[in-house]
Design a protein around this motif. Structure first.
Motif, PDB file in Angstrom:
ATOM      1  N   GLY A 169       0.879  -1.277   0.008  1.00 12.83           N
ATOM      2  CA  GLY A 169       0.129  -0.169   0.068  1.00 12.83           C
ATOM      3  C   GLY A 169       0.750   1.213  -0.063  1.00 12.83           C
ATOM      4  N   ALA A 170       1.945   1.106  -0.606  1.00  8.11           N
ATOM      5  CA  ALA A 170       3.078   2.481  -0.500  1.00  8.11           C
ATOM      6  C   ALA A 170       3.120   2.856  -2.030  1.00  8.11           C
ATOM      7  CB  ALA A 170       4.266   1.866   0.239  1.00  8.11           C
ATOM      8  N   GLY A 171       2.199   2.857  -2.939  1.00  7.80           N
ATOM      9  CA  GLY A 171       2.165   3.203  -4.110  1.00  7.80           C
ATOM     10  C   GLY A 171       2.010   4.842  -4.555  1.00  7.80           C
ATOM     11  N   GLY A 172       1.863   5.423  -3.527  1.00 12.54           N
ATOM     12  CA  GLY A 172       1.556   6.990  -3.574  1.00 12.54           C
ATOM     13  C   GLY A 172       1.601   7.709  -2.129  1.00 12.54           C
ATOM     14  N   LYS A 173       1.550   6.923  -1.195  1.00 10.18           N
ATOM     15  CA  LYS A 173       1.669   7.375   0.224  1.00 10.18           C
ATOM     16  C   LYS A 173       2.543   6.499   1.207  1.00 10.18           C
ATOM     17  CE  LYS A 173      -2.624   9.895   0.436  1.00 10.18           C
ATOM     18  NZ  LYS A 173      -3.825  10.258   1.061  1.00 10.18           N
ATOM     19  N   THR A 174       3.033   7.071   2.531  1.00 12.74           N
ATOM     20  CA  THR A 174       3.876   6.247   3.415  1.00 12.74           C
ATOM     21  C   THR A 174       3.291   6.423   4.788  1.00 12.74           C
ATOM     22  OG1 THR A 174       5.580   7.867   3.770  1.00 12.74           O
ATOM     23  CG2 THR A 174       5.743   6.669   1.660  1.00 12.74           C
ATOM     24  N   ARG A 175       3.674   5.375   5.645  1.00 19.61           N
ATOM     25  CA  ARG A 175       3.189   5.398   6.796  1.00 19.61           C
ATOM     26  C   ARG A 175       4.376   4.338   7.719  1.00 19.61           C
ATOM     27  NH1 ARG A 175      -2.323   3.741   6.952  1.00 19.61           N
ATOM     28  NH2 ARG A 175      -3.029   5.673   6.344  1.00 19.61           N
ATOM     29  N   SER A 176       4.451   4.666   8.926  1.00 18.05           N
ATOM     30  CA  SER A 176       5.026   3.881   9.590  1.00 18.05           C
ATOM     31  C   SER A 176       4.416   2.510  10.020  1.00 18.05           C
ATOM     32  CB  SER A 176       5.435   4.476  11.253  1.00 18.05           C
ATOM     33  OG  SER A 176       6.158   5.628  10.812  1.00 18.05           O
ATOM     34  N   LEU A 177       5.257   1.450  10.383  1.00 21.71           N
ATOM     35  CA  LEU A 177       4.507   0.156  10.977  1.00 21.71           C
ATOM     36  C   LEU A 177       4.341   0.482  12.413  1.00 21.71           C
ATOM     37  CD1 LEU A 177       7.184  -2.287   9.264  1.00 21.71           C
ATOM     38  CD2 LEU A 177       4.642  -2.343   8.879  1.00 21.71           C
ATOM     39  N   THR A 178       3.137   0.192  12.947  1.00 23.46           N
ATOM     40  CA  THR A 178       2.722   0.527  14.121  1.00 23.46           C
ATOM     41  C   THR A 178       3.033  -0.704  15.095  1.00 23.46           C
ATOM     42  OG1 THR A 178       0.437   0.085  13.987  1.00 23.46           O
ATOM     43  CG2 THR A 178       1.102   2.302  13.535  1.00 23.46           C
ATOM     44  N   ASN A 179       2.983  -1.554  14.692  1.00 21.83           N
ATOM     45  CA  ASN A 179       3.191  -2.938  15.479  1.00 21.83           C
ATOM     46  C   ASN A 179       3.721  -4.065  14.748  1.00 21.83           C
ATOM     47  OD1 ASN A 179       3.057  -5.072  17.210  1.00 21.83           O
ATOM     48  ND2 ASN A 179       0.935  -4.783  17.983  1.00 21.83           N
ATOM     49  N   PRO A 180       5.123  -3.862  14.502  1.00 22.35           N
ATOM     50  CA  PRO A 180       5.948  -5.061  13.608  1.00 22.35           C
ATOM     51  C   PRO A 180       5.816  -6.398  14.170  1.00 22.35           C
ATOM     52  CG  PRO A 180       7.502  -3.376  14.728  1.00 22.35           C
ATOM     53  CD  PRO A 180       6.056  -2.975  14.900  1.00 22.35           C
ATOM     54  N   ASP A 181       5.361  -6.373  15.318  1.00 22.73           N
ATOM     55  CA  ASP A 181       5.327  -8.036  15.962  1.00 22.73           C
ATOM     56  C   ASP A 181       3.823  -8.560  16.134  1.00 22.73           C
ATOM     57  OD1 ASP A 181       8.279  -7.789  16.343  1.00 22.73           O
ATOM     58  OD2 ASP A 181       8.011  -6.735  18.230  1.00 22.73           O
ATOM     59  N   ARG A 182       3.019  -7.920  15.498  1.00 20.19           N
ATOM     60  CA  ARG A 182       1.611  -8.299  15.692  1.00 20.19           C
ATOM     61  C   ARG A 182       1.289  -9.311  14.870  1.00 20.19           C
ATOM     62  NH1 ARG A 182      -1.007  -3.981  13.366  1.00 20.19           N
ATOM     63  NH2 ARG A 182      -1.273  -3.092  15.130  1.00 20.19           N
ATOM     64  N   ASN A 183       2.135  -9.489  13.616  1.00 17.07           N
ATOM     65  CA  ASN A 183       1.913 -10.987  12.868  1.00 17.07           C
ATOM     66  C   ASN A 183       3.296 -11.292  12.411  1.00 17.07           C
ATOM     67  OD1 ASN A 183      -1.329 -10.943  12.456  1.00 17.07           O
ATOM     68  ND2 ASN A 183      -0.646  -8.796  11.904  1.00 17.07           N
TER      69      ASN A 183
END
Length: 330
Positions: free
Chosen positions: A269-283
């Protein structure tokens, strides 16, 4: 271009068809339709990559046109947020709908699913500047290689928003009956799907380590996306090889979960916007990155699925391969 990559190996209503080939290669990209500089930088990276490696088509993972979709099949946004950014790419884009495509407001509430119908209608316009946009229905099936009588892959484009999103005012998009109808279509389609590989794609993820999180607990709200979670578990889990989605503005390749059998998950989902991973250990993940533009290129050849993750610098536009992973069918 500086290229750095890591390799890992693990064992493990509408129909369109396309020419017999030994392999199928495609781009997976979502949350792209801003019409802004970041979208153009990602598009340029894809164009450069696909001059070096095979790219037969792309799958679009929703939020095709920010922030609130289009108002008709002749909306200028089709030009400024799709045709012009991807003018340098000659292959088709098989699109799915996201919450921003079905919203009247920039917040992307997804409460106006009738707006998604305009994106379906655009597929049928015979005076488009290109024929790249493919969305013959809100949900649909196609096979690849495109045109082969013995396909390698069955693709199911799903419509997640009426099921995973809020309650629509229009009864034809009410969650319970829409979920029932969609479930029947998925089961019917998979019952006749004969390709060795099966791929489903949509906007909303079942599993995500990003801001929105897992279905059933989207945005930290218990029960949010529960019907979508149930639908995927009942119809897609352990029946398709991979579920590819967007919604979170990052890149993730998540491992199969015990409650979903063999199916693994890709979020692109990074084709036009970016965002941090909020919980990299969730899965559990094979690989993931936030705060970066990017996309996946996937190639399937015989019994091997190879995914490549590319990141794109938001300032310079420089792009690089940062991860490659291969999965073999037994």
């Amino acid at each position: 271009m500086n290229t750095m990559f890591f390799k890992a190996l693990a064992l493990g209503g509408f129909t369109a068809s396309f020419a017999l080939a030994e392999s199928v290669s495609f781009i997976a990209i979502g949350d792209m339709g801003t019409g802004g500089d970041k979208q153009y930088k990602v598009a340029n990276a894809i164009e450069n990559l696909c001059q070096q490696k095979a790219c037969d088509f792309a799958i679009g993972l929703g939020d095709n046109i920010y922030e609130a979709g289009v108002d008709s099949s002749r909306d200028d946004s089709f030009q400024s947020k799709f045709e012009q950014p991807y003018a340098g790419l000659a292959f088709p884009f098989f699109m799915s709908l996201g919450n921003h495509d079905n919203s009247h407001f920039a917040s992307g509430g997804g409460l106006d699913n009738f707006k998604g119908e305009y994106q379906v209608a655009y597929h049928y316009r015979d005076d488009r500047s290109s024929d790249k946009w493919r969305m013959p229905n809100r949900y649909y099936h196609f096979t690849a290689p495109l045109g082969s009588e013995e396909p390698l892959i069955d693709f199911l484009a799903l419509d997640s928003n009426p099921i995973a999103g809020g309650l629509d005012w229009d009864y034809q998009y009410w969650r319970k009956p829409y979920t029932k109808k969609h479930k029947e279509w998925i089961n019917r389609t998979l019952s006749t799907a004969e390709a060795p590989w099966k791929i489903a794609f949509a906007h909303h993820p079942l599993r995500s380590n990003g801001l929105h999180g897992n279905a059933g607990f989207y945005d930290g709200l218990a029960g949010s996306g529960k019907d979508w979670q149930n639908l995927i578990k009942e119809t897609i889990c352990d029946k398709v090889d991979v579920l590819i989605t967007g919604h979170d503005h990052d890149l993730q390749w998540l491992k199969p979960s015990r409650d979903c059998g063999k199916t693994f998950f890709i979020v692109s989902g990074a084709g036009g916007k970016t965002r941090s991973l909020t919980n990299p250990d969730r899965n559990p993940a094979w690989w993931q990155v936030g705060d970066s533009l990017g996309f996946f290129r996937i190639q399937i050849e015989s019994n091997q699925f190879t995914g490549e993750a590319y990141v794109v610098d938001a300032e310079s536009g420089q792009w690089e391969l940062v991860y490659s992973h291969a999965i073999m069918k037994p």
